[in-house]
Each structure stands twice: as C-alpha cells, then as structure tokens.
Design a protein around this motif. Structure first.
Motif, mmCIF file in Angstrom:
data_model
loop_
_atom_site.group_PDB
_atom_site.id
_atom_site.type_symbol
_atom_site.label_atom_id
_atom_site.label_comp_id
_atom_site.label_asym_id
_atom_site.label_seq_id
_atom_site.Cartn_x
_atom_site.Cartn_y
_atom_site.Cartn_z
ATOM 1 N N ALA A 1 0.834 -1.211 0.000
ATOM 2 C CA ALA A 1 0.000 0.000 0.000
ATOM 3 C C ALA A 1 0.864 1.254 0.000
ATOM 4 N N ALA A 2 1.971 1.211 0.763
ATOM 5 C CA ALA A 2 2.810 2.401 0.875
ATOM 6 C C ALA A 2 3.462 2.748 -0.462
ATOM 7 N N GLN A 3 3.511 1.786 -1.384
ATOM 8 C CA GLN A 3 4.118 2.079 -2.687
ATOM 9 C C GLN A 3 3.218 2.967 -3.533
ATOM 10 N N PHE A 4 1.998 3.196 -3.068
ATOM 11 C CA PHE A 4 1.108 4.103 -3.783
ATOM 12 C C PHE A 4 1.756 5.476 -3.907
ATOM 13 N N ALA B 1 0.681 7.982 4.239
ATOM 14 C CA ALA B 1 -0.768 8.041 4.427
ATOM 15 C C ALA B 1 -1.440 6.756 3.954
ATOM 16 N N THR B 2 -1.076 6.285 2.763
ATOM 17 C CA THR B 2 -1.754 5.071 2.269
ATOM 18 C C THR B 2 -1.399 3.866 3.123
ATOM 19 N N GLY B 3 -0.172 3.830 3.635
ATOM 20 C CA GLY B 3 0.206 2.737 4.538
ATOM 21 C C GLY B 3 -0.685 2.724 5.772
ATOM 22 N N VAL B 4 -0.861 3.892 6.384
ATOM 23 C CA VAL B 4 -1.691 3.977 7.595
ATOM 24 C C VAL B 4 -3.139 3.604 7.279
ATOM 25 N N LEU B 5 -3.646 4.127 6.154
ATOM 26 C CA LEU B 5 -5.043 3.830 5.794
ATOM 27 C C LEU B 5 -5.243 2.337 5.555
ATOM 28 N N MET B 6 -4.252 1.723 4.895
ATOM 29 C CA MET B 6 -4.348 0.276 4.639
ATOM 30 C C MET B 6 -4.360 -0.490 5.958
ATOM 31 N N PRO C 1 -2.979 0.839 13.564
ATOM 32 C CA PRO C 1 -2.803 1.441 12.233
ATOM 33 C C PRO C 1 -1.479 2.177 12.063
ATOM 34 N N LEU C 2 -0.831 2.538 13.184
ATOM 35 C CA LEU C 2 0.443 3.257 13.061
ATOM 36 C C LEU C 2 1.472 2.462 12.275
ATOM 37 N N ILE C 3 1.438 1.132 12.421
ATOM 38 C CA ILE C 3 2.509 0.343 11.790
ATOM 39 C C ILE C 3 2.468 0.461 10.269
ATOM 40 N N GLY C 4 1.330 0.887 9.716
ATOM 41 C CA GLY C 4 1.249 1.059 8.267
ATOM 42 C C GLY C 4 2.252 2.079 7.749
#
Lengths: 376, 94
Positions: free
Chosen positions: A110-113, A300-305, A319-322
């Motif tokens: 997700a974070a690669q977004f 942001a996308t990592g956290v949202l995922m 969710p922080l670990i995202g």
C-alpha cells in the motif's frame, strides 16, 4: 605583468563561476547536515564532499581523466554500486517479523502508492512552464517515495542519469527527515484510541523458514518480474548469506566492510553529479517538492491500509505500523514505535513495525522493477 | 510541452499507476501465500532434532565446524598423520 597574469589565470579565483560557488555552498550545507545535524551522515558526508570536489575550477574531477568521473562510470553508470549496497542491506535485514506475520506485506504494498501517485504528479508538473519531465524522468523521481536510497539511485541511473544528483540528494535527505515528516500524517489519520491498540506477540520463526524465504522471493521474482531480479537477487543473496549460518565470514563482509567501502564511492559519485549546470535548475526544485509529496502519500496510504486491515481482520492491528511500509529501514519503524509509545507508554510496536518496514523494501524493489519493465 | 502531449502522458501515467499498484499487490499477495506454504511445510517436516528455536543450530554449526579444532586435538591429529606417513613408506619398502 605577463607572468602575473599567467599566475592569476592558474588560480581557481579567476575561473570560479557563480554556479560553482553556489554548488560548493550546497556541498558545505550537506556536510553541515551530516556532521552537525547527523542526517544520514554515512551518505551525505561523501556526497557533500563530492560536490565540493566536482565544482573546483580547473581540477576536472568529473571530466574524463578525473577520479570522480571514473568512479561514476565504474560504479553508478553500470549499476554496480547500488546493487552491492542492496546485497549488504539484505545481509542486515531480519525477515523474522515479516515471516511471523506475512499479511504485513500488504502494508508494504500500500505504501508504494506514494511512488505511483508521484509519477502522476511529476507528469502533471509539466503544465507549469519550465518543467518538461518525460515518463522516464517522472518514474525516476517517483521512486524517491520508495524511501530506499540504493533503489532510487539504481533506477535513476537507468532511466534519468541527468537527474541522478538531485534524486539521490532528495531521497537521502527525506529519509533523514522521516521522524519529522511522518508523525503529523500518522496522527492526523488515526484516533488516540487506535494509536493505543496493543498487538499480539509474534510467533517464533525457525531458521529453516528464514533460509527458504529469500529463495522463495527470488523464485517469484524470476517468474513474474525478471526486470527486478538485479535488485531482488542481490538482496536475497545477502539475506541468504545472513540466515544460512555457514558463510559467516561472507555475511560479515557484506554487511560491514563491503557496504562501507561501496558507500564511500557511491557517495562521492553521487556528489560528482552535483554540478551547477545539472543541479541549479527549476527541475531540482520540482524533484525536491515531489519527493516530499511521495513520502507523505506513501505514509498516508500505509496507515489507511493498516486501518482497513484492522477493521477486517480478527487480530488487532495498530494502524500506526502502516507508516513503516515506506521502507526507510529501520528509521520508519522507530518512528512508529515512538508515536505508539506517546499514546500508550506500555505499547512497544517496534517488532510489529519491522514487518511492514522490510515488506516496504521488497515493495519498492518490485515497484522499481515494474517501472523498469514498463518505462525503461 | 503542449497540452495534448501532457494529456497523453498523464493518461500513460494513470495507466502506470493502476497497473503498477495491481502488480505490486498481486506480487506481494503471492508472497504471502508462499510464506504460509513455507510455514506449513516447516511445521509438517520439522527437520532433525533441533526443533527449539532458530539461534541454536546457527551457533552449533559454528562451534561444531571442523576447520578450527582446538589445540590439543590439532596436535594429536598432526602427530598421528606424521606417524602414519613415517611408517607407511617404510612398510612399502620392506
């Protein structure tokens, strides 16, 4: 008087251009950031010094015959240095936390977004007069969002060598700024209650699983994304040397002496690209801005995922670990741990964040492979 | 750069965005499946009698490696080899 003129002409003072002076100041600024602020000193120090050397009038460090020219040609133009560094990073990476909880790979994905969204943004910048990024340029800039120095340098050297200096400086500067960029985004996207969530302890992972893992990763890459095999292959080699336990000497060399030696030359070679004509352009400003955006979107996308996964999954996920999904190992994981501790002083998220963190390394290598395959 | 060229580049970038994210997710999802398979395999065939933990076999393989035996063993082995080599050619001659 003639003699005096000859003497004057042989000093640098007579030949300094304004650009060179400015770039030397940039080099000194990088040295300051490295030494005083301790921002990624291992890289910014040689990069800053390289910038000083390459801008010396008459010395010709970066012209054919100069040492920086050869270091660049041998190490970066060929792609060898970033790959050797990646092998060392592989030897330093413990995939235990990821193997224990493989779903964390989705956070790394997700974070690669951030990368792909920035690619879009870089092309959109072409509306602004003065910018003309091709798809290749945009891809090389976007990979800054992968928060992975060697991957960024590798991709830039293949796709947009003329932007390499700015891209490398942006990538390493932002990696150093992770503790400043990430926390506000993480806090904005989560509630205090979510930040307090404690996660279950991870299971123990056997040595066998750790040995099979890099081979499995390589196998999948060979089958589905051969363009990423230089990066993933070297990374897996390093990791296998670490985990197999029979080549301790090679493992130690890869993660100490070799990576240190290569880092010196890599930094100098990147610094040699900080010449006035290449760096003092409006495009550099664009690259610096886009890099920050890429980082922020990835976080942001990592956290949202992670939030989404927490909703669907039976086990609790903080969710922080995202946010650790944007590689930047281990800085991003440490930031997660710190923000988690602020919310709940008994909540140690470091090990849980290492999973998405190392997943982010794989994710950005895969993203780089995709860009190489589609744009390169 | 004219706006038409930018529009077509933007379209390409959007395609890259979609394709790239789909591919990254698919690839890492496959990797999740692979890790689960490896874990299942390792549970089913736990290997030789060193089931507890991951650090032990690593250490064992170091101390047990035969390339650096301790002093007395080394002395004993080299004495034995020396003795054997000394006796062997003699035996042949006799």
């Amino acid at each position: 008087m003639d003699k005096f003129d000859v003497l004057w002409q042989s000093t640098a003072l007579a030949h300094f251009t304004l650009g060179q002076v400015i770039m030397m100041i940039v080099g000194l600024l990088l040295l300051y950031l490295a030494i005083v602020k301790k921002f990624e000193p291992l890289l910014l120090l040689p990069i800053g010094f390289g910038a000083l050397l390459t801008n010396i009038p008459l010395a010709g460090f970066s012209e054919a015959g100069g040492i920086l020219y050869y270091i660049y040609e041998v190490g970066i133009d060929t792609g060898v240095f970033p790959l050797l560094i990646f092998m060392g990073v592989g030897a330093m990476t413990d995939f235990g936390a990821l193997i224990a909880n493989p779903r964390m790979l989705l956070l790394g994905a997700a974070a690669q977004f951030g990368i792909f969204a920035t690619l879009f943004g870089a092309i959109a910048l072409n509306w602004v007069p003065g910018f003309s990024f091709t798809l290749q340029d945009a891809s090389a800039i976007a990979i800054i969002g992968g928060a992975d120095g060697p991957t960024a340098i590798f991709l830039a050297s293949k796709l947009a060598p003329e932007l390499l200096g700015a891209i490398a400086v942006a990538a390493y500067s932002y990696m150093a700024l992770v503790p400043i960029i990430q926390p506000p985004i993480m806090k904005a996207l989560t509630t205090p209650d979510e930040r307090k969530i404690e996660m279950e302890q991870l299971r123990e992972v056997s040595q066998r699983e750790k040995i099979i893992f890099p081979i499995a990763v390589l196998l999948l890459t060979i089958l589905f994304l051969p363009a990423a095999t230089p990066l993933v292959g070297m990374f897996c080699l390093g990791n296998l040397m670490r985990e197999c336990g029979v080549v301790e000497r090679l493992n130690k060399t890869a993660q100490n002496e070799l990576i240190n030696i290569v880092t010196i030359f890599l930094g100098l070679a990147v610094g040699s690209k900080l010449s006035a004509d290449k760096f003092l352009t409006v495009e550099t400003l664009g690259i610096l801005a886009l890099g920050a955006v890429a980082f922020a979107i990835g976080t942001a996308t990592g956290v949202l995922m992670a939030k989404l996964m927490g909703r669907v999954s039976s086990s609790k996920i903080n969710p922080l670990i995202g946010a650790a999904g944007v590689s930047a190992v281990p800085m991003a994981a440490r930031v997660v741990n710190k923000v988690g501790l602020e919310a709940n002083p008994h909540n140690f998220l470091l090990m849980h964040a290492m999973g998405p963190n190392v997943a982010g390394v794989l994710g950005s290598a895969v993203a780089a492979g995709v860009l190489l395959a589609l744009v390169g | 750069m004219n706006s038409e060229a930018i529009s077509s580049l933007l379209l390409e970038a959007a395609t890259l965005l979609g394709m790239g994210m789909i591919f990254v997710f698919t690839f890492l999802a496959l990797l999740i499946a692979a890790i689960n398979l490896i874990a299942a395999f390792c549970r089913k065939f736990p290997g030789k009698p060193s089931p507890d933990g991951h650090s032990k076999p690593l250490k064992l393989s170091h101390s047990g490696s035969t390339d650096q035996p301790d002093g007395t063993t080394l002395a004993a082995i080299s004495a034995a080899v020396h003795q054997y080599r000394k006796q062997h050619p003699l035996n042949v001659k006799e």
